[in-house]
Design an enzyme around this catalytic site. Structure first.
Site, PDB file in Angstrom:
ATOM      1  N   HIS A 225      -8.409  -0.179   9.786  1.00  0.00           N
ATOM      2  CA  HIS A 225      -9.142   0.168  11.005  1.00  0.00           C
ATOM      3  C   HIS A 225     -10.206  -0.907  11.216  1.00  0.00           C
ATOM      4  O   HIS A 225     -11.284  -0.857  10.644  1.00  0.00           O
ATOM      5  CB  HIS A 225      -9.800   1.546  10.858  1.00  0.00           C
ATOM      6  CG  HIS A 225      -8.818   2.620  10.548  1.00  0.00           C
ATOM      7  ND1 HIS A 225      -8.049   3.208  11.511  1.00  0.00           N
ATOM      8  CD2 HIS A 225      -8.456   3.185   9.374  1.00  0.00           C
ATOM      9  CE1 HIS A 225      -7.258   4.117  10.949  1.00  0.00           C
ATOM     10  NE2 HIS A 225      -7.489   4.108   9.648  1.00  0.00           N
TER      11      HIS A 225
ATOM     12  N   GLN B 105     -14.456  -7.428  -6.747  1.00  0.00           N
ATOM     13  CA  GLN B 105     -13.746  -6.849  -7.891  1.00  0.00           C
ATOM     14  C   GLN B 105     -13.825  -7.758  -9.107  1.00  0.00           C
ATOM     15  O   GLN B 105     -13.628  -7.316 -10.228  1.00  0.00           O
ATOM     16  CB  GLN B 105     -12.287  -6.587  -7.518  1.00  0.00           C
ATOM     17  CG  GLN B 105     -11.560  -5.730  -8.516  1.00  0.00           C
ATOM     18  CD  GLN B 105     -10.159  -5.412  -8.066  1.00  0.00           C
ATOM     19  OE1 GLN B 105      -9.539  -6.160  -7.322  1.00  0.00           O
ATOM     20  NE2 GLN B 105      -9.641  -4.295  -8.521  1.00  0.00           N
ATOM     21  N   ARG B 106     -14.176  -8.986  -8.895  1.00  0.00           N
ATOM     22  CA  ARG B 106     -14.283  -9.942  -9.994  1.00  0.00           C
ATOM     23  C   ARG B 106     -15.239  -9.426 -11.075  1.00  0.00           C
ATOM     24  O   ARG B 106     -15.065  -9.681 -12.241  1.00  0.00           O
ATOM     25  CB  ARG B 106     -14.774 -11.278  -9.450  1.00  0.00           C
ATOM     26  CG  ARG B 106     -14.816 -12.360 -10.479  1.00  0.00           C
ATOM     27  CD  ARG B 106     -15.389 -13.646  -9.949  1.00  0.00           C
ATOM     28  NE  ARG B 106     -15.011 -13.906  -8.577  1.00  0.00           N
ATOM     29  CZ  ARG B 106     -15.300 -15.040  -7.939  1.00  0.00           C
ATOM     30  NH1 ARG B 106     -15.959 -15.990  -8.553  1.00  0.00           N
ATOM     31  NH2 ARG B 106     -14.946 -15.218  -6.707  1.00  0.00           N
TER      32      ARG B 106
ATOM     33  N   ARG C 290      -6.995   9.940  10.332  1.00  0.00           N
ATOM     34  CA  ARG C 290      -7.045  10.151   8.888  1.00  0.00           C
ATOM     35  C   ARG C 290      -7.417  11.569   8.465  1.00  0.00           C
ATOM     36  O   ARG C 290      -7.214  11.934   7.314  1.00  0.00           O
ATOM     37  CB  ARG C 290      -8.036   9.160   8.245  1.00  0.00           C
ATOM     38  CG  ARG C 290      -7.645   7.720   8.412  1.00  0.00           C
ATOM     39  CD  ARG C 290      -6.369   7.386   7.683  1.00  0.00           C
ATOM     40  NE  ARG C 290      -6.030   5.975   7.850  1.00  0.00           N
ATOM     41  CZ  ARG C 290      -5.099   5.367   7.162  1.00  0.00           C
ATOM     42  NH1 ARG C 290      -4.412   6.017   6.253  1.00  0.00           N
ATOM     43  NH2 ARG C 290      -4.847   4.098   7.389  1.00  0.00           N
TER      44      ARG C 290
END
Length: 173
Positions: free
Chosen positions: A40, A51-52, A135
């Site tokens: 979206h 995320q590293r 959703r």
């Protein structure tokens, strides 16, 4: 003013909703949810924790990275055991890759979709309503994203009770 807003909403003249925006800090959700939510994009801004660095400190503590456990897995001991083993195996692979010199940005490819992430999102009211319809009101939406978007609407209605009629099934507390 409220009379005008209600008229515009009933007539589905939603462009006026684009002038209202809201920002949420979202924590402890899965990367799987993030992949769904990031689809979206119109009227939605997103800043995601890298995320590293999410898994970096777990080895030092002897723990597995934080992850989301789906209710259907948590409810069954055999499923839960298999899921926890998969998470531990992913952490082990990640740790081995980093120890072998792989850059963290490459080692994270071994991490699962269930790993937790955090993000900040700002969206306009029209976009939130669109996401809510897709959703929350649609039965096929995945449970985690449905829960998050429903909570986003609830938080907004708590602050702005006049919006209770905009989000089906959400009432001010």
């Amino acid at each position: 003013m409220l009379k005008l807003v209600n008229f515009l909403l009933k007539a589905r003249h939603l462009s006026t909703l684009e002038h209202c925006s809201v920002t949420y800090a979202v924590a402890g959700v899965s990367r799987t949810l993030l992949a769904q939510y990031s689809r979206h994009r119109i009227g939605v801004s997103l800043s995601v924790q890298s995320q590293r660095y999410v898994s970096e400190g777990t080895e030092k503590r002897g723990q597995t990275f934080e992850y989301v456990t789906p209710p259907t897995i948590a409810a069954d001991p055999a499923r839960l055991s298999a899921y926890q083993a998969a998470m531990a195996a992913a952490q082990k692979s990640y740790d081995e890759l980093v120890a072998a010199g792989a850059p963290m940005e490459d080692a994270r490819f071994a991490l699962p979709g269930g790993i937790c992430t955090n993000f900040v999102t700002t969206l306009n009211l029209r976009s939130l309503l669109d996401i809510y319809e897709k959703r929350v009101l649609v039965s096929g939406a995945q449970w985690e994203v449905r829960e998050m978007v429903r909570r986003m609407a609830e938080l907004l209605v708590e602050k702005e009770p006049w919006l209770a009629g905009v989000f089906e099934g959400v009432s001010p507390k």
